[in-house]
Design an enzyme around this catalytic site. Structure first.
Site, PDB file in Angstrom:
ATOM      1  N   SER A  81      -4.446  -2.336 -44.230  1.00  0.00           N
ATOM      2  CA  SER A  81      -4.937  -3.546 -43.547  1.00  0.00           C
ATOM      3  C   SER A  81      -5.862  -3.188 -42.397  1.00  0.00           C
ATOM      4  O   SER A  81      -6.751  -3.951 -42.043  1.00  0.00           O
ATOM      5  CB  SER A  81      -3.765  -4.357 -42.974  1.00  0.00           C
ATOM      6  N   ARG A 115      -3.647  -7.558 -24.373  1.00  0.00           N
ATOM      7  CA  ARG A 115      -3.997  -6.375 -23.607  1.00  0.00           C
ATOM      8  C   ARG A 115      -4.272  -5.170 -24.483  1.00  0.00           C
ATOM      9  O   ARG A 115      -3.520  -4.884 -25.408  1.00  0.00           O
ATOM     10  CB  ARG A 115      -2.840  -6.012 -22.647  1.00  0.00           C
ATOM     11  N   THR A 172      -0.887   2.554 -48.389  1.00  0.00           N
ATOM     12  CA  THR A 172      -1.162   1.297 -49.092  1.00  0.00           C
ATOM     13  C   THR A 172      -0.494   0.109 -48.394  1.00  0.00           C
ATOM     14  O   THR A 172      -0.465  -0.992 -48.938  1.00  0.00           O
ATOM     15  CB  THR A 172      -0.683   1.363 -50.559  1.00  0.00           C
ATOM     16  N   ASP A 199       9.909  -3.233 -51.925  1.00  0.00           N
ATOM     17  CA  ASP A 199       9.494  -2.072 -51.141  1.00  0.00           C
ATOM     18  C   ASP A 199      10.159  -2.039 -49.771  1.00  0.00           C
ATOM     19  O   ASP A 199      10.525  -0.973 -49.270  1.00  0.00           O
ATOM     20  CB  ASP A 199       7.967  -2.045 -50.985  1.00  0.00           C
TER      21      ASP A 199
END
Lengths: 293, 293, 293, 293
Positions: free
Chosen positions: C194, C159, C189, C74
């Site tokens: 995530s 930060r 995806t 990918d």
């Protein structure tokens, strides 16, 4: 007259803000009226140009006081806590504006609430700290303390890191993610909460490990006994480690980070009306009472 | 010859499944070879048509054995645990197929791993249980125990409930949601995990409260000391309360649910190779080792 | 003989990996048998030391082919897509090992599946790309394209950043967080997942904005029409902007980032057995069929 | 004088609440001054005891008005929308107290904002609805419409359900969970949001499928084109199906639920100052402007 307990009182603050300076004046005036012995932290003394005051540096002030009062906000108290925890001195926080999780005297309540504390009317709780040590080629090359959290995170914005987690000598998991937050209960309402971690009641003897943007969907926050000994092994990438938001070190593959509970705890002093859940309702928007009793 | 410790061994199982019956045969044959005294739970005895076996009902078997072995799966062990925890008898689980979080002897390893347990080679840990009591008009109208979780949930599918949570006598929050899961560490890898709760290491003295579909975005899982005394007050709707997935009661507005840690704990026995993290890696897909040492 | 449609075929690949080189050999051998005209990308040609091959650089190859085949994974296809989308050339991906979301020919199926594609038996879909432009003091100082995502993120690990989001000229929100992911369905995806973003079906004309570790609990992923014009205004800190994981620029307070859908789309070619949901089941562990029909 | 467009105006409301009745009076008085022809819904007429008013039942009123005004709250508008969408009549909502996502005229602004709408100054958008049909043994046994969401959920509180999802004739996944929420963009700020779904901009032609307490960690919200045809097959347990929170039917294993976009859309009217993001900032606590321009 001050209470038997708190005769000598240290005063700290982030004195670059005008609102803090004003509250420090109110506090000092009040403490003088109460005949307390006052020790100013060096930066505070410099701004106040107080010639007759007793002055001590940050690193040292905790050892000469019965109570330290921090004027500023959660951030100021956080910064002071890592140093003060080495001494056995209790700490009280005065907030600049709205309540914090650590600083819960409002500026307008200084006289009333600090007065009550001096009269021996207060709540106290003790918070544990974490210590992070970085080992490279078998030698400790850096270490730092955290009251809130140790954050292990990709230093460059577009790269994930790969690491292994070991707990009490046992392999737990390897992970491909943006990093890991190891948080105390105190830190569970700070950065760990942004990352989806649970809120932990302040007195809980536990820490939470919150994965940051893990590559697999199966990663979840993990709550462990506070005495657990953690070891992170950097496999790939050059992450950074920070304690309470202060960056401490850039790491290399092969570096190992040991995270443990420190033996010393921070003793926090609160006004009598302090209530963790009330702070959650105020700051997090949790629902107030609906029922009449 | 059996170990000094485990002379009399109880055998339980969900004997409506053929695979369970087969494992029970293997187990009994093995225990006889080892000259252990065997007590079969009544349902098991009925299926096995064992005429010369010693038989006792579920409610009673724990008081007459040195060790109880449950053949089945996490669900079977869960069901037995609530009864067995009242006696001080250790429990070992044999899984039908793949490993569970509670049952970690595989059918093919029965002889080897049960053998080691009888030889005194095993790990053990103890799990606390929760007790839920429903009070209506000042009287306790129902109570039940849970090893995994107490779930307080809307009984009708399209209605949210409103309730208040009090912890150790202090008001924590009111909530408008589908319900609340109160989970032990043991239950943290079960239903609470589906609801976004953190995973808690099994030996942790903590419980987690996971809000179910809360109306406001500010609700989060809350981890508390296991000794915390919870009180839920039903304000609106007719929720149900269930313990470990068994529905126990329909509630009314005004009902109060008290949830506390029970004084008795369940003593779980594991083979020597038992490892909570390995189970997480196997069942949850956590990453295995990547580094070579 | 190749199909009418695909006479000239470009070949790309991340040829530093041995497995990729082997698949490229298999592919070229097969294409020669099929009498296709082959154009190798320069890096591939260099590794193959092919003297009689036609060779073109990456920037240019798309304009001279009827089909481009990317061997790698990918990541390789992602890198090529941004360049190839400018031409109207369809792209097919051959994966090194297990299936990807973008590359769905397995090495062992090259002859059979590429053969079918050349015979005109294939599925195709088109994916939109995003364009990010950075404006400083009224001038465009940088721009880049993304097939997966534009990530706007704190450059220093400890930060948070502060920014404003405007959509189609309307102020949406200000946010204090680690950053923001703006993802296409293709990227949903990948990194956005995530971060807790939803999965979007590949053909959806929408993008999702996923806040990264937002300071307040009320932030949620926001799904917008793909034609929405986004404008991010940096208020504080020095974030970085990256497209598909490539860091493009360090930003300053006052910088504005404009994110828009590009007019060109990437045309992806798939074997006939391609199925987005099957890929989700394989790669994400979604449940397979349980019922018999 | 009313605008050319809106001459005949229907008035609906949840008239069991006193605050609603008061707003209905204000509205009617104002509409009479503007010489609009008013048609009251039967329940409203009954409470108002209006003898000279024109009255029509809920099922019918939409076909005789140029505009329908709903006084109440998002729930009231939701209930009316499913009936009104069958006619092509635009709908305006007056909220009892604070703003809603659907009802955005405040009681105190009735005269000014309804006046502007009658003068032709308003915004409008159109929202699609979903239709759910239950098929048993090849026959449709129930059907219902939803503006917010179709919820497919365990009817008994302590049982998970097992089902298969098919999209446009393709098998997507099987799932073991508490259920599934299928939400429109309109519903994305309601129940779907409690379940962790993304917020979708109101005009987006998409729906989101939010798994409820899925047994596996890999399940995620899935955003699909609004024209997708969904089919759920019940494998185990007896779930219920509800549309916009109204329970419609108890299902059996083997039942199939077909969920599709309806051909008719609801036309919503808003005051000129309506702004979806402002509502999110107000109701969800999204951050307001920080920068000065």
């Amino acid at each position: 007259m001050p209470s038997e307990r708190f005769r000598t009182i240290g005063v700290l603050g982030r004195v670059e803000k005008q609102a803090v300076i004003e509250s420090v004046y109110v506090l000092i005036t009040f403490l003088r009226e109460r005949k307390a012995r006052i020790i100013l932290e060096s930066d505070v003394a410099a701004v106040l140009k107080c010639t007759e005051c007793e002055v001590r540096p940050m690193a040292d002030i905790g050892g000469h006081c019965d109570l330290v009062i921090v004027v500023g906000g959660d951030g100021s108290l956080l910064a002071a806590a890592r140093t003060l925890s080495k001494f056995d001195v209790p700490v009280l926080g005065i907030n600049r504006g709205r309540l914090g999780f650590l600083t819960d005297v409002r500026p307008e309540d200084i006289e009333q609430q600090v007065g009550e504390v001096l009269n021996g009317k207060y709540l106290s709780d003790s918070r544990f700290l974490l210590e992070a040590e970085v080992e490279r080629d078998g030698k400790v090359v850096a270490s730092a303390d955290a009251l809130n959290d140790v954050v292990f995170k990709s230093g460059r914005s577009a790269r994930m890191i790969e690491f292994e987690l070991w707990v009490d000598g046992k392999f737990a998991y390897s992970q491909h993610s943006d990093g890991l937050i190891v948080s105390t209960p105190t830190g569970s309402t700070a950065y760990a909460m942004s990352g989806g971690g649970p809120i932990m009641y302040p007195n809980l003897d536990a820490m939470v490990l919150v994965p940051m943007f893990p590559h697999t969907l199966s990663s979840r926050p993990l709550v462990l006994d506070s005495r657990s000994e953690l070891r992170l092994v950097v496999l790939d990438c050059h992450p950074q480690i920070s304690c309470d938001g202060q960056v401490h070190m850039n790491l290399h593959p092969g570096d190992e980070i040991y995270i443990n509970k420190k033996p010393h705890r921070l003793k926090l002093i609160h006004p009598m009306d302090h209530d963790f859940y009330a702070t959650c309702r105020d700051k997090l928007g949790w629902g107030g009472r609906l029922a009449e009793e």
